[in-house]
Enzyme design. Structure first.
Site, PDB file in Angstrom:
ATOM      1  N   GLU A  38       6.920   4.178  -5.240  1.00  0.00           N
ATOM      2  CA  GLU A  38       7.582   4.486  -4.159  1.00  0.00           C
ATOM      3  C   GLU A  38       9.293   4.078  -4.316  1.00  0.00           C
ATOM      4  O   GLU A  38      10.209   4.918  -4.112  1.00  0.00           O
ATOM      5  CB  GLU A  38       7.516   3.438  -3.396  1.00  0.00           C
ATOM      6  CG  GLU A  38       5.903   3.472  -2.664  1.00  0.00           C
ATOM      7  CD  GLU A  38       5.544   2.658  -1.517  1.00  0.00           C
ATOM      8  OE1 GLU A  38       6.370   1.568  -1.191  1.00  0.00           O
ATOM      9  OE2 GLU A  38       4.246   2.514  -1.003  1.00  0.00           O
ATOM     10  N   VAL A  93       5.455  -0.121 -23.357  1.00  0.00           N
ATOM     11  CA  VAL A  93       7.004  -0.911 -23.693  1.00  0.00           C
ATOM     12  C   VAL A  93       6.642  -2.034 -24.512  1.00  0.00           C
ATOM     13  O   VAL A  93       5.834  -2.804 -24.482  1.00  0.00           O
ATOM     14  CB  VAL A  93       7.578  -1.148 -22.391  1.00  0.00           C
ATOM     15  CG1 VAL A  93       8.799  -1.833 -22.581  1.00  0.00           C
ATOM     16  CG2 VAL A  93       7.681  -0.045 -21.329  1.00  0.00           C
ATOM     17  N   ASP A 127      -2.976 -12.777  -1.122  1.00  0.00           N
ATOM     18  CA  ASP A 127      -2.793 -12.343  -2.475  1.00  0.00           C
ATOM     19  C   ASP A 127      -3.216 -13.651  -3.499  1.00  0.00           C
ATOM     20  O   ASP A 127      -3.403 -13.280  -4.727  1.00  0.00           O
ATOM     21  CB  ASP A 127      -1.278 -11.707  -2.718  1.00  0.00           C
ATOM     22  CG  ASP A 127      -1.069 -10.678  -2.147  1.00  0.00           C
ATOM     23  OD1 ASP A 127      -1.706 -10.020  -1.307  1.00  0.00           O
ATOM     24  OD2 ASP A 127       0.195 -10.293  -2.164  1.00  0.00           O
ATOM     25  N   LEU A 129      -2.830  -6.522  -0.642  1.00  0.00           N
ATOM     26  CA  LEU A 129      -2.078  -5.634   0.464  1.00  0.00           C
ATOM     27  C   LEU A 129      -1.914  -6.657   1.859  1.00  0.00           C
ATOM     28  O   LEU A 129      -2.713  -7.429   1.753  1.00  0.00           O
ATOM     29  CB  LEU A 129      -3.201  -4.720   0.940  1.00  0.00           C
ATOM     30  CG  LEU A 129      -3.451  -3.526  -0.146  1.00  0.00           C
ATOM     31  CD1 LEU A 129      -4.784  -2.790   0.115  1.00  0.00           C
ATOM     32  CD2 LEU A 129      -2.423  -2.643  -0.417  1.00  0.00           C
ATOM     33  N   ALA A 130      -0.896  -6.265   2.449  1.00  0.00           N
ATOM     34  CA  ALA A 130      -0.379  -7.056   3.505  1.00  0.00           C
ATOM     35  C   ALA A 130      -1.562  -6.995   4.564  1.00  0.00           C
ATOM     36  O   ALA A 130      -1.647  -8.007   5.106  1.00  0.00           O
ATOM     37  CB  ALA A 130       0.769  -6.382   4.084  1.00  0.00           C
ATOM     38  N   HIS A 133      -5.425  20.915  17.788  1.00  0.00           N
ATOM     39  CA  HIS A 133      -4.893  22.011  17.017  1.00  0.00           C
ATOM     40  C   HIS A 133      -3.349  22.009  17.444  1.00  0.00           C
ATOM     41  O   HIS A 133      -3.213  22.397  18.699  1.00  0.00           O
ATOM     42  CB  HIS A 133      -5.745  23.323  17.066  1.00  0.00           C
ATOM     43  CG  HIS A 133      -5.037  24.273  16.280  1.00  0.00           C
ATOM     44  ND1 HIS A 133      -5.111  24.493  14.882  1.00  0.00           N
ATOM     45  CD2 HIS A 133      -4.349  25.482  16.704  1.00  0.00           C
ATOM     46  CE1 HIS A 133      -4.440  25.632  14.768  1.00  0.00           C
ATOM     47  NE2 HIS A 133      -4.013  26.117  15.570  1.00  0.00           N
TER      48      HIS A 133
END
Lengths: 466, 404
Positions: free
Chosen positions: A181, A231, A305, A319-320, A444
């Protein structure tokens, strides 16, 4: 003594406070930040979406308007204004939470909370008593030992959302949701962005088809993507940072003005005092809870979390919206109700453009579990609405049980699929078959027709428009 | 998609049934509403009709089945198949990850319905889903609309769990948990529904039974000889109630959110205790029945109740209920109305008490009577005068004859 004291005012804590107040409990909400809303509203979901929308508008104007016959002269970016607007969005959203707390008669305290007993919480110097305590302290960015945060060159998502100027070059370590993002935001604004990912693909927790399609879209945006790259270290100068890494057993270097470390988030329990109470954290620093979100101390609960609960089917998606659902369920159980949360029906969303959204099982999961399934797919290229919008990248994929036709997973990448995924959640909660969705009338022309067509393809390979 | 044949709920107290016989055989073509099989419950026997036209597939041939069980299904088709057609048996749904809703006993409950089922400890298999393909939707859960669970409590109803010390050796202190019967669950939900959705109030009076007792002892033999049924107190009270209901029609009415539903007839429910629990069969058009017809109707219900032969139809409807706790020795009580009715008369035992008659203390056989009523609909004045009217009619039974 209040009925419920909640620590942390993020989308878990403040939702728990409202639900508890609705159920007649007296509630105190303790928050460390100056503002309510937690990571999500202050330095997460909301500000990132504000920047994603702003940057996408610019990107549209710069590279997509011409095909619509619109020419723009002297297109430019006022980055200060972009950031100021982002902050306005955050400010009005967090003050909305203040209003909601006030509306429900919830006592809000600002300060750092430490649990000092099964029913006692110390907020700064004051000790409060509560019949129950709910921990909703959430998470914080996980640091990478070889690339320590310094807040100037080596950034977490928090700093990346408040940069003083648009960097010329940026390395994003981690091709997960947050990484792609923020990479999108700055790539659209002209930054040369490189994503370095350890796994073999982007957003690797989701269905591989989505990761592949997203990778294509991000490459179109000019983002360089290095997968299977580890890394190993970094050096920082006044003007830039250099990463050392290993790709295919060869050493490679990446140099950029800033480095965003987005390798995940970890439970946040600093100075909370749970270990002192005998609540043992798991190997990843999370608080284990029961299916009623209860810790080993019966009067202390935890959601969001910060928790783990694999034995009873909890999924740590961080996830919130999951935290908010857990908040409601947890508080309702305190009140003697018996709600249930199906972790298989929690949607995941990535706010790139095209957007990515999914619910249920991936093909890899079904294969691993030996579940026979059928796959139906519909590309947005074949959607009239998508062509009219000049947004025909992406597809919807419906996975249904080969024998029963029950929908097992729905995976989407395309325009506005973040909003479309809720239909898929509804279908799965009601255990719809692919044919059930195929038999629902879709307006539609809309993007939603793609879900109907993919379901037609899954149920009997009989889509209408491909 | 196949259509399940489900054992229907046949009444308050019916939890299981025996398959008496299948009229149709597995593989037969059946038309919509064709009688498929006969089910016998402990109260009645009934036919189960085809819920769709098509090929019948029998899963349970005989034996005892529970309400909500799927005993077969129909593969819909508009026409009888030609005999040679191979039977397309659907694949057995064995995958634990995905059982098709249509062959799930009880159907898959919606999220809100699932929450209510758990909270009321109702097995999904005991509920007939009316959603698509038999899915259980919120309104299918018994009394879903009427019992908002814990939503309105001002205090969190459960206390934070506290570690309980292990009980000391206390000899035999056995706690026994028994699964609730369907009848008990139904009674529970209906009574809670009545208590929560109506404004219930009880008013009392007392009746001097001397006149009725005298009448009864004088004519009971002749009555018995002529009508082959005993002359009890119930006929007097039923007649008195019908008279009083016609004088106070609101007590015979029902409350709806936007309307009052009046009845110009009196269908009187008589609470009957059976071995399995309380049931309330209904004496229809009691206002038009004679004493012997009322006594015969009640006797018939009592016998059938004892033998477990009351049908759901026997208990449906009813505009007012009489319950007689007196047969078990109750002195006074506050009955709960039988919703959607608006009032219930409680009779009690007859006790000789000193009472004042014409300024003298005399011994009289007295009975307390109670009327519980829905105050939303019925004002106290009507309720009190209703009992006063009953008192007057029972104390001077001639008035029943003359209608004064």
């Amino acid at each position: 003594m209040v009925d419920l004291l909640i620590i942390g005012a993020g989308p878990g804590g403040y939702v728990a406070a409202i639900r508890a107040a609705q159920l007649g409990m007296t509630v105190t909400l303790v928050e460390k930040r100056k503002t309510l809303g937690g990571t999500c509203l202050n330095v997460g979901c909301i500000p990132s979406k504000a920047l994603l929308d702003s940057s996408e508008h610019y990107h549209q104007a710069a590279s997509k308007f011409s095909v619509h016959g619109i020419s723009v002269k002297e297109l430019g970016i006022d980055f200060k204004q972009m950031m100021a607007r982002k902050q306005d969005v955050v400010n009005s959203t967090v003050s909305g939470i203040d209003y909601l707390m006030n509306k429900h008669g919830i006592t809000v305290m600002h300060g750092s909370a430490t649990i000092v007993g099964p029913n006692q919480v110390c907020v700064d110097t004051q000790t409060l008593e509560a019949k129950r305590i709910l921990i909703a302290t959430g998470s914080e960015p996980t640091p990478l030992p070889s690339v320590p945060f310094d807040g100037k060159r080596i950034l977490s998502s928090t700093e990346a959302l408040s940069l003083p100027k648009i960097p010329k070059t940026m390395i994003v370590i981690g091709g997960g949701v947050i990484g792609v993002e923020l990479a999108s935001v700055y790539a659209r604004l002209g930054t040369e962005v490189t994503i370095v990912e350890y796994a073999s693909g982007l957003i690797s927790a989701m269905d591989v088809d989505l990761g592949r399609a997203l990778q294509k879209s991000l490459k179109k945006l000019g983002i360089q993507i290095h997968t299977r790259t580890e890394v190993t270290g970094c050096s920082v100068t006044k003007t830039n940072a250099t990463l050392t890494a290993k790709k295919n057993n060869a050493d490679v270097d990446f140099k950029a003005e800033v480095v965003l470390v987005a390798v995940g988030r970890r439970a946040y329990t600093e100075s909370l005092g749970v270990s002192e109470l005998g609540i043992a954290l798991d190997a990843r620093g999370r608080i284990p809870v029961t299916a009623a979100y209860q810790t080993t101390v019966p009067s202390i609960y935890a959601i969001g979390d910060v928790i783990s609960g694999e034995p009873w089917g909890h999924k740590a998606y961080m996830l919130a919206h999951q935290a908010s659902e857990e908040a409601v369920i947890c508080v309702e159980m305190m009140a003697g109700q018996q709600p249930h949360l199906d972790y298989n029906c929690i949607p995941g969303v990535v706010y790139t453009w095209p957007e990515v959204a999914a619910v249920g099982k991936t093909e890899a999961e079904l294969t691993a579990a030996n579940v026979p399934y059928r796959s139906g797919k519909f590309p947005f290229k074949a959607s009239g609405r998508a062509r009219a919008a000049e947004e025909s990248d992406g597809f919807i994929k419906v996975l249904s049980h080969a024998e029963t036709d029950e929908v097992l997973g729905i995976h989407m990448i395309g325009p506005r699929v973040a909003d479309l995924i809720h239909s898929a959640v509804t279908a799965m909660e009601y255990r719809a078959s692919a044919e059930d969705i195929a038999r629902l009338c879709a307006p539609h022309p809309t993007f939603s027709e793609a879900l109907k067509e993919a379901s037609l393809d899954a149920t009997e390979h009989r889509p209408i428009h491909i | 998609m196949t259509v399940d044949i489900v054992v229907p709920a046949a009444g308050e107290s019916v939890t299981e049934a025996d398959i008496a016989s299948w009229y149709k055989a597995d593989g037969d073509y059946v038309a919509l509403d064709d009688a498929l099989l006969e089910l016998e419950t402990d109260k009645a026997s009934m036919d189960i009709n085809a819920p769709a036209a098509g090929i019948l597939r029998v899963t349970i041939e005989d034996g005892t089945v529970s309400v909500g069980d799927v005993i077969g299904h129909i593969e819909p088709s508009d026409q009888a198949p030609v005999p040679a057609q191979q039977a397309a048996e659907p694949p057995p749904a064995e995958s634990p990850t995905a059982t098709p809703s249509a062959t799930q006993p009880g159907g898959h409950p919606s999220p809100a319905a699932a929450k209510l089922l758990r909270e009321r400890a109702i097995d999904a298999n005991a509920v007939t889903g009316t959603g698509r393909n038999g899915r259980i939707i919120k309104s299918d859960v018994p009394s879903a609309a009427s019992v908002p669970v814990a939503e309105s409590t001002t205090e969190a109803p459960t206390e934070a769990p506290v570690e309980q010390p292990a009980p000391r050796n206390a000899g035999e202190r056995v706690v026994r948990r028994e699964r609730l019967s369907r009848l008990r669950k139904t009674i529970a939900t209906r009574l809670i529904d009545a208590q929560q959705s109506a404004a219930l109030l009880t008013t009392f009076n007392e009746v001097d039974m001397v006149a009725v007792m005298a009448l009864r002892s004088e004519y009971k033999d002749a009555f018995k000889e002529k009508y082959d049924v005993g002359l009890g107190f119930m006929s007097f009270f039923t007649k008195a109630v019908c008279d009083a209901l016609q004088q106070f029609p609101l007590i015979n009415a029902q409350f709806e959110p936007d309307a009052i539903v009046y009845h110009d007839y009196c269908d009187i429910g008589i609470a009957v205790s059976t071995p399995k629990g309380l049931v309330v069969p209904v004496v229809r058009n009691a206002q038009a029945l004679s004493f012997n017809e009322i006594e015969s109707a009640i006797l018939g219900y009592a016998k059938r109740g004892r033998d477990g032969k009351l049908t759901p139809d026997d208990m449906a409807g009813g505009t007012f209920t009489i319950t007689n706790g007196g047969v078990f020795g109750s002195l006074v009580s506050t009955p709960i109305v039988n919703r959607p009715q608006s009032a219930i008369l409680g009779m009690h035992n007859i006790v000789k008490r000193p009472v004042v008659v014409d300024d003298e203390i005399v011994i009289r056989p007295m009975m307390y009577i109670a009327l519980t009523y829905d105050h939303r609909l019925i004002d106290g004045k009507d309720a009190v005068q209703f009992l006063v009217r009953i008192k007057a009619l029972i104390e001077s039974p001639t008035r029943l004859l003359l209608g004064v």
